[in-house]
Design a protein around this motif. Structure first.
Motif, short mmCIF file in Angstrom:
data_model
loop_
_atom_site.label_atom_id
_atom_site.label_comp_id
_atom_site.label_asym_id
_atom_site.label_seq_id
_atom_site.Cartn_x
_atom_site.Cartn_y
_atom_site.Cartn_z
N HIS A 285 -37.31 -21.59 9.76
CA HIS A 285 -38.41 -22.06 10.61
C HIS A 285 -38.79 -21.06 11.70
O HIS A 285 -39.91 -21.08 12.19
CB HIS A 285 -38.00 -23.39 11.25
CG HIS A 285 -39.10 -24.11 11.97
ND1 HIS A 285 -40.28 -24.49 11.34
CD2 HIS A 285 -39.20 -24.53 13.26
CE1 HIS A 285 -41.06 -25.11 12.22
NE2 HIS A 285 -40.43 -25.15 13.39
N SER A 286 -37.87 -20.19 12.10
CA SER A 286 -38.12 -19.25 13.20
C SER A 286 -38.23 -17.82 12.70
O SER A 286 -37.77 -16.89 13.35
CB SER A 286 -37.02 -19.37 14.26
OG SER A 286 -37.02 -20.66 14.84
N TYR A 287 -38.85 -17.66 11.56
CA TYR A 287 -38.94 -16.34 10.94
C TYR A 287 -39.82 -15.37 11.72
O TYR A 287 -39.74 -14.16 11.53
CB TYR A 287 -39.46 -16.46 9.50
CG TYR A 287 -40.71 -17.29 9.34
CD1 TYR A 287 -41.97 -16.76 9.56
CD2 TYR A 287 -40.63 -18.63 8.95
CE1 TYR A 287 -43.12 -17.52 9.41
CE2 TYR A 287 -41.78 -19.40 8.80
CZ TYR A 287 -43.01 -18.85 9.02
OH TYR A 287 -44.14 -19.60 8.88
N HIS A 288 -40.65 -15.88 12.63
CA HIS A 288 -41.50 -14.99 13.43
C HIS A 288 -40.68 -14.05 14.31
O HIS A 288 -41.16 -13.00 14.71
CB HIS A 288 -42.44 -15.81 14.31
CG HIS A 288 -41.76 -16.64 15.35
ND1 HIS A 288 -40.96 -17.72 15.03
CD2 HIS A 288 -41.72 -16.53 16.71
CE1 HIS A 288 -40.48 -18.25 16.14
NE2 HIS A 288 -40.93 -17.56 17.17
N VAL A 289 -39.44 -14.43 14.58
CA VAL A 289 -38.58 -13.59 15.41
C VAL A 289 -37.29 -13.19 14.69
O VAL A 289 -36.70 -12.15 15.00
CB VAL A 289 -38.25 -14.31 16.75
CG1 VAL A 289 -37.40 -15.55 16.51
CG2 VAL A 289 -37.55 -13.38 17.72
N GLU A 290 -36.87 -13.97 13.69
CA GLU A 290 -35.58 -13.72 13.05
C GLU A 290 -35.67 -12.86 11.79
O GLU A 290 -34.68 -12.25 11.38
CB GLU A 290 -34.90 -15.06 12.71
CG GLU A 290 -34.52 -15.87 13.94
CD GLU A 290 -33.94 -17.23 13.59
OE1 GLU A 290 -33.93 -17.58 12.39
OE2 GLU A 290 -33.50 -17.93 14.52
N ASN A 291 -36.83 -12.81 11.16
CA ASN A 291 -36.98 -12.07 9.91
C ASN A 291 -37.67 -10.72 10.16
O ASN A 291 -38.77 -10.67 10.72
CB ASN A 291 -37.79 -12.89 8.90
CG ASN A 291 -37.89 -12.23 7.54
OD1 ASN A 291 -38.76 -11.39 7.33
ND2 ASN A 291 -37.02 -12.60 6.63
N ASP A 292 -37.04 -9.63 9.74
CA ASP A 292 -37.58 -8.30 10.01
C ASP A 292 -38.92 -8.06 9.35
O ASP A 292 -39.84 -7.48 9.95
CB ASP A 292 -36.59 -7.23 9.55
CG ASP A 292 -35.37 -7.11 10.46
OD1 ASP A 292 -35.30 -7.87 11.45
OD2 ASP A 292 -34.49 -6.28 10.18
N THR A 293 -39.06 -8.47 8.09
CA THR A 293 -40.31 -8.23 7.35
C THR A 293 -41.48 -8.95 8.00
O THR A 293 -42.55 -8.37 8.21
CB THR A 293 -40.17 -8.68 5.89
OG1 THR A 293 -39.08 -7.98 5.28
CG2 THR A 293 -41.44 -8.39 5.11
N VAL A 294 -41.26 -10.22 8.36
CA VAL A 294 -42.31 -10.98 9.01
C VAL A 294 -42.60 -10.40 10.40
O VAL A 294 -43.76 -10.25 10.79
CB VAL A 294 -41.93 -12.47 9.12
CG1 VAL A 294 -43.04 -13.24 9.85
CG2 VAL A 294 -41.70 -13.07 7.75
N GLY A 295 -41.53 -10.07 11.12
CA GLY A 295 -41.71 -9.52 12.46
C GLY A 295 -42.53 -8.24 12.45
O GLY A 295 -43.43 -8.06 13.28
N LYS A 296 -42.25 -7.34 11.51
CA LYS A 296 -43.00 -6.09 11.42
C LYS A 296 -44.46 -6.36 11.05
O LYS A 296 -45.38 -5.68 11.52
CB LYS A 296 -42.35 -5.16 10.41
CG LYS A 296 -41.01 -4.60 10.87
CD LYS A 296 -40.39 -3.71 9.79
CE LYS A 296 -39.04 -3.16 10.25
NZ LYS A 296 -38.40 -2.32 9.20
N ASP A 297 -44.66 -7.35 10.19
CA ASP A 297 -46.03 -7.70 9.81
C ASP A 297 -46.80 -8.23 11.01
O ASP A 297 -47.96 -7.86 11.24
CB ASP A 297 -45.98 -8.75 8.69
CG ASP A 297 -47.31 -8.90 7.98
OD1 ASP A 297 -47.53 -8.19 6.99
OD2 ASP A 297 -48.14 -9.73 8.44
N ILE A 298 -46.16 -9.09 11.80
CA ILE A 298 -46.81 -9.64 12.99
C ILE A 298 -47.12 -8.54 13.99
O ILE A 298 -48.22 -8.52 14.58
CB ILE A 298 -45.91 -10.72 13.63
CG1 ILE A 298 -45.86 -11.97 12.74
CG2 ILE A 298 -46.42 -11.10 15.02
CD1 ILE A 298 -44.92 -13.06 13.23
N VAL A 299 -46.20 -7.62 14.18
CA VAL A 299 -46.44 -6.51 15.11
C VAL A 299 -47.65 -5.69 14.67
O VAL A 299 -48.50 -5.31 15.49
CB VAL A 299 -45.20 -5.61 15.21
CG1 VAL A 299 -45.53 -4.30 15.94
CG2 VAL A 299 -44.08 -6.34 15.94
#
Length: 325
Positions: A285-299
């Motif tokens: 549920h908190s992949y926006h901060v815990e998952n590297d792939t998603v985090g890099k995509d958001i950045v």
């Protein structure tokens, strides 16, 4: 150590200025907002560092916005406004904002280090309080709408020479999307039906505890594109928290679980990203901060990269979505 800016409609303690905030609404009213900042050291809020600004516009919201503008201009920093979700205390809200800022800085090799600003609405901070939190999220829409209108007025009032040339972005997580929906409705009432001013460069909706038809109706999120240059919706069909919201709480299918119900009928500004293949874990549920792939995509999104050139994305035409690989 991180400095986190905040606005909150929570009830302050009896000190003046306040030194902490509880889990109820301000006694002054649902629309009451207090602005300030606090420091987070090694992931933990330093309560002694909480600085709440005076309860008036000139010394409160306007002073804080000016401080942010100066920081954005002199240090070439973006600002990221975060709306937290369900089961979050004031302390956890500030710490979560700090964690996001630190994670995105790390994932970008310090290329993206925004000012972090959190809107903390009076979630009870308890897992068993889902229904109460949902009511409080709805009621918090007015306070957040007031904050948006204050920000819009501040941005319009500045001289062109004061422009910082940096991005102002918004991210809503989980039930924070429900706060955003009701803020949008209240903002439209305040604007007497006129089109809303574009405030944000990007709006990120992640793990949205919101109906999957939200972009189809004006009384939900259909007008949200007026507020931003681009909206990116992340969803994950393995999100256990949203499955619980769907099944046990009697909510319709969730936007953050399967994406929009009619993906080909959404506004051109809205981009859909399916994170289901890359998110792992128990809750997911908190992949926006815990998952590297998603985090890099958001950045990449927050930095302004074009939606169709971000690495590790595959466009799926029949679903009008990007799938993270």
């Amino acid at each position: 150590m991180s400095t986190i800016f905040f606005a909150t409609n929570r009830n302050p303690n009896n000190a003046e200025p306040p030194t902490d905030f509880g889990k109820g609404f301000s006694d002054t009213g649902l629309g009451d907002l207090r602005f300030g900042q606090a420091k987070v050291k090694k992931g933990v809020l330093d309560h002694k560092s909480i600085e709440v600004l005076p309860d008036n516009s000139a010394q409160g919201s306007e002073a804080l916005f000016q401080q942010l503008r100066d920081s954005m201009k002199t240090q070439s920093l973006d600002s990221l406004l975060f709306i937290h979700g369900f089961n979050v205390s004031f302390k956890t809200a500030v710490e979560s904002a700090a964690k996001i800022g630190e994670r995105y800085a790390k994932l970008s090799n310090k290329a993206y280090q925004p000012n972090m600003f959190v809107f903390s609405w009076p979630s009870d901070g308890e897992v068993i309080s889902y229904i109460n939190d949902r009511h409080d999220a709805e009621a918090s829409g007015y306070a957040f709408a007031r904050g948006l209108m204050k920000l819009a007025t501040f941005l319009k009032s500045g001289h062109p020479d004061e422009a910082c040339q940096q991005k102002v972005n918004l991210m809503a997580h989980s039930m924070g999307n429900y706060v955003l929906r009701h803020a949008l409705q209240q903002a439209q009432k305040i604007a007497s039906g006129k089109s809303l001013s574009r405030i944000f460069d990007n709006i990120i909706l992640t793990a949205a505890d919101e109906d999957n038809d939200a972009f189809e109706f004006d009384h939900k999120l259909a007008k949200l594109p007026e507020l931003a240059q681009r909206i990116t919706v992340y969803f994950n069909n393995g999100d256990l928290a949203l499955t619980v919201s769907d099944v046990t709480k009697g909510n319709p299918d969730r936007l953050g679980h399967d994406g929009p119900s009619k993906p080909h009928q959404i506004a051109a500004k809205v981009v859909i990203v399916d994170a289901s293949d890359v998110v792992k874990g128990i809750s997911e549920h908190s992949y926006h901060v815990e998952n590297d792939t998603v985090g890099k995509d958001i950045v990449a999104v927050l930095q302004g990269e074009s939606s169709d050139t971000i690495p590790s994305r595959l466009y799926v035409p029949h679903a009008n979505k990007f799938r993270l690989l």
